[in-house]
Write a protein that holds these residues in place. Structure first.
Motif, PDB file in Angstrom:
ATOM      1  N   MET A 149      41.629  37.302  40.610  1.00 32.02           N
ATOM      2  CA  MET A 149      42.255  36.797  39.427  1.00 32.02           C
ATOM      3  C   MET A 149      42.627  35.358  39.480  1.00 32.02           C
ATOM      4  O   MET A 149      43.099  34.810  40.170  1.00 32.02           O
ATOM      5  CB  MET A 149      43.170  37.897  39.222  1.00 32.02           C
ATOM      6  N   ASP A 190      45.509  45.012  41.004  1.00 32.45           N
ATOM      7  CA  ASP A 190      45.793  43.582  40.416  1.00 32.45           C
ATOM      8  C   ASP A 190      47.129  43.282  39.955  1.00 32.45           C
ATOM      9  O   ASP A 190      47.931  42.249  40.291  1.00 32.45           O
ATOM     10  CB  ASP A 190      44.800  43.341  39.395  1.00 32.45           C
ATOM     11  N   VAL A 241      40.946  45.254  35.054  1.00 31.11           N
ATOM     12  CA  VAL A 241      42.300  44.776  35.756  1.00 31.11           C
ATOM     13  C   VAL A 241      42.807  46.198  36.146  1.00 31.11           C
ATOM     14  O   VAL A 241      42.889  47.313  35.391  1.00 31.11           O
ATOM     15  CB  VAL A 241      43.124  44.493  34.623  1.00 31.11           C
ATOM     16  N   SER A 242      43.065  46.291  37.461  1.00 33.92           N
ATOM     17  CA  SER A 242      43.366  47.435  37.904  1.00 33.92           C
ATOM     18  C   SER A 242      45.071  47.691  38.570  1.00 33.92           C
ATOM     19  O   SER A 242      45.646  46.338  38.303  1.00 33.92           O
ATOM     20  CB  SER A 242      42.544  47.405  39.496  1.00 33.92           C
ATOM     21  N   TYR A 300      42.348  30.309  41.863  1.00 36.22           N
ATOM     22  CA  TYR A 300      42.315  31.895  41.963  1.00 36.22           C
ATOM     23  C   TYR A 300      43.312  32.153  42.934  1.00 36.22           C
ATOM     24  O   TYR A 300      43.781  31.477  43.785  1.00 36.22           O
ATOM     25  CB  TYR A 300      40.800  31.949  42.480  1.00 36.22           C
ATOM     26  N   SER A 347      41.034  42.245  45.227  1.00 39.60           N
ATOM     27  CA  SER A 347      41.392  41.826  43.962  1.00 39.60           C
ATOM     28  C   SER A 347      41.045  40.163  43.702  1.00 39.60           C
ATOM     29  O   SER A 347      41.644  39.454  44.442  1.00 39.60           O
ATOM     30  CB  SER A 347      43.131  41.993  43.637  1.00 39.60           C
ATOM     31  N   VAL A 362      50.402  40.058  34.805  1.00 38.54           N
ATOM     32  CA  VAL A 362      49.012  39.756  34.214  1.00 38.54           C
ATOM     33  C   VAL A 362      49.125  39.638  33.130  1.00 38.54           C
ATOM     34  O   VAL A 362      49.442  40.583  32.332  1.00 38.54           O
ATOM     35  CB  VAL A 362      47.995  40.611  34.964  1.00 38.54           C
ATOM     36  N   SER A 378      42.907  38.653  46.934  1.00 45.87           N
ATOM     37  CA  SER A 378      43.577  39.351  47.906  1.00 45.87           C
ATOM     38  C   SER A 378      42.444  40.314  48.625  1.00 45.87           C
ATOM     39  O   SER A 378      41.392  40.775  48.216  1.00 45.87           O
ATOM     40  CB  SER A 378      44.334  40.473  47.206  1.00 45.87           C
TER      41      SER A 378
END
Ligand code: NDP
Ligand code: HSE
Length: 437
Positions: free
Chosen positions: A430, A240, A236-237, A357, A428, A251, A360
């Protein structure tokens, strides 16, 4: 205080295995609340011994109670064994020996239960002994007893929640203060939330073990850690977290257990992964080391359980609650609930589990790009819920949020999109949970 003890009541003798973050608090509560515990149980609850690895480090425990011989302590004159060592061995062998010898067992060890729960339950059944483990999932929160007992007359369809304090602590900080991943993990370890090896937390193993226990109890089916689809938070950045923020989302690492029918019949699915949830969702406001779990059942409707999910004292509260229950059973007679796995439902693979989902992309800003990307979604039968495109010179940012589709179809879609010449970068990807967009 007048303590009402049964005239014939012998003390209930407790062997404590492990005296770290949780065990130390168990010893403190046993000492500080001795009179209340005796009154609630109907007999004194006596600490018979404490097994550790390094006795010289434990100055808060009377020296005559400390031992490095856990097996010898279990074999001595004790009624209840409380295990807060953690890990698989020697905890597994010690608890099997304890149960076979007819001792009642209380454990906080989710890793052991999620891998060897069936073997432990069988040993408990064979000996007619109690096996209690409230502290293994969500720390102080009374959650397993409601699933095992209070909701035993209902049909549970879904259990979803935040069950790992360390990762929630980290994600909350990344979202709230922009603190780095490394410094937040260090703080969680110092506060006693993280496991001895914190990769168990950040890689999702701890949450997966808890999800297996929750699914087993909720769906009356044996689910092990190996049945749980698992992704941690290491990937997870900041991008994100920022992408979620732009969509009014945050998140969280979620554990999701579902019981559903599809073309192939009824099955359960159990997964742990980060997901974007709307900021208006009740789980979005669960911060720090707190945990929260939603339970949906046919007759009860929606229930939510919330509280401290980690830390010495909160976890010791759950351990002591179990200790009182098993001690009462010994004094008054009777047994707690056994394993209930009669439904024996199959576990559905992640690829067939419906998810949504958020994707990006960094794409070339020219005509026809959007239709090329949209064609890949159509080819995989994935329906798009939201598309947002923003030009940035020669490039454009393209955000797509899908409707629900089998996870395998969503993955294949992302893989194919990543290979399109017009896509410069998949920034991204997620899953999203919460209401449809
Ligand atoms: P710690 O690492 O703090 O403590 C472990 C204890 O076990 C130590 O006292 C250690 O002894 C002892 N120990 C290790 N190996 C042996 C052995 N072979 N024989 C005897 N004693 C041994 O763990 P925690 O207290 O944090 O966790 C204990 C359990 O509770 C784990 O299963 C964990 O998953 C669970 N849990 C923890 C929570 C938390 O917030 N910490 C919350 C919920 C559950 P020594 O001190 O001498 O090294
Ligand atoms: N390491 C676990 C957590 C402890 O962070 O939630 C509670 O089980």
């Amino acid at each position: 205080m007048t303590v009402q003890l049964r005239p014939e009541a012998k003390p209930v003798r407790v062997a404590l295995l492990g005296c770290g973050t949780v065990g130390t608090e168990v010893v403190r509560l046993l000492h500080e609340q001795a009179d209340d515990l005796a009154a609630r149980v109907g007999a004194p609850v006596e600490l018979a011994g404490v097994a550790v690895r390094r006795p010289h480090k434990h100055h808060d425990v009377p020296a005559e109670l400390l031992t490095t011989d856990a097996a010898g302590l279990i074999a001595s004159d004790v009624d209840v064994v409380v295990e807060v060592i953690g890990g698989i061995e020697p905890a597994r062998t010690l608890l099997l020996d304890a149960l076979r010898a007819g001792r009642s067992v209380v454990t906080a060890n989710k890793a052991l239960l999620a891998e060897h729960g069936a073997e432990l339950f069988e040993a408990a059944d064979a000996a007619g002994a109690d096996l209690y483990f409230e502290a293994a999932v969500a720390g102080a929160i009374p959650l397993l007893r409601p699933l095992r007992e209070s909701l035993a007359g209902d049909r549970i369809t879904r259990v979803m929640g935040i069950v790992n304090g360390t990762t929630n602590f980290i994600l909350s900080a990344m979202d709230g203060t922009g603190a780095s991943y490394a410094e937040t993990l260090e703080e969680a370890t110092q506060l006693g939330y993280a496991e001895a090896d914190p990769t168990a937390d950040v890689d999702g193993f701890d949450a997966a073990a808890k999800a297996a226990i929750l699914a087993s109890l909720a769906f009356h089916t044996r689910v092990t850690a190996a049945d749980v689809y698992r992704e941690g938070i290491a990937a997870v950045s900041a991008a994100d977290v920022a992408a979620a923020r732009e969509l009014g989302r945050t998140v969280k690492l979620l554990a999701i257990c579902e019981r559903e029918a599809d073309d192939e019949g009824e099955a359960v699915s159990v997964r742990v992964h980060p997901a974007m949830i709307p900021r208006s969702h009740p789980l979005a406001g669960v911060n720090g080391a707190f945990n929260a779990v939603f339970v949906e059942a046919d007759a009860a409707g929606q229930l939510m359980f919330y509280g401290q999910g980690a830390g010495g004292a909160p976890t010791a509260s759950a351990v002591l609650g179990d200790l009182v229950a098993v001690a009462r059973n010994r004094v008054m007679g009777g047994r707690g609930p056994r394993e209930s796995a009669y439904a024996d439902l199959p576990v559905r693979p992640m690829g067939r589990t419906p998810t949504r989902y958020h994707i990006s992309l960094d794409v070339a800003d020219r005509s026809g790009v959007l239709s090329q990307v949209a064609a890949v979604f159509a080819e995989h039968d994935v329906s798009i819920a939201v598309v947002r495109q923003e030009g940035r010179g020669a490039d454009a940012s393209l955000v797509v949020v899908t409707h629900s589709a089998p996870d395998a179809a969503l993955r294949s879609t992302v893989d194919k999109i990543a290979g399109l010449p017009v896509v410069r970068e998949v920034v991204s990807v997620m899953r999203v949970e919460g209401e449809e967009l």
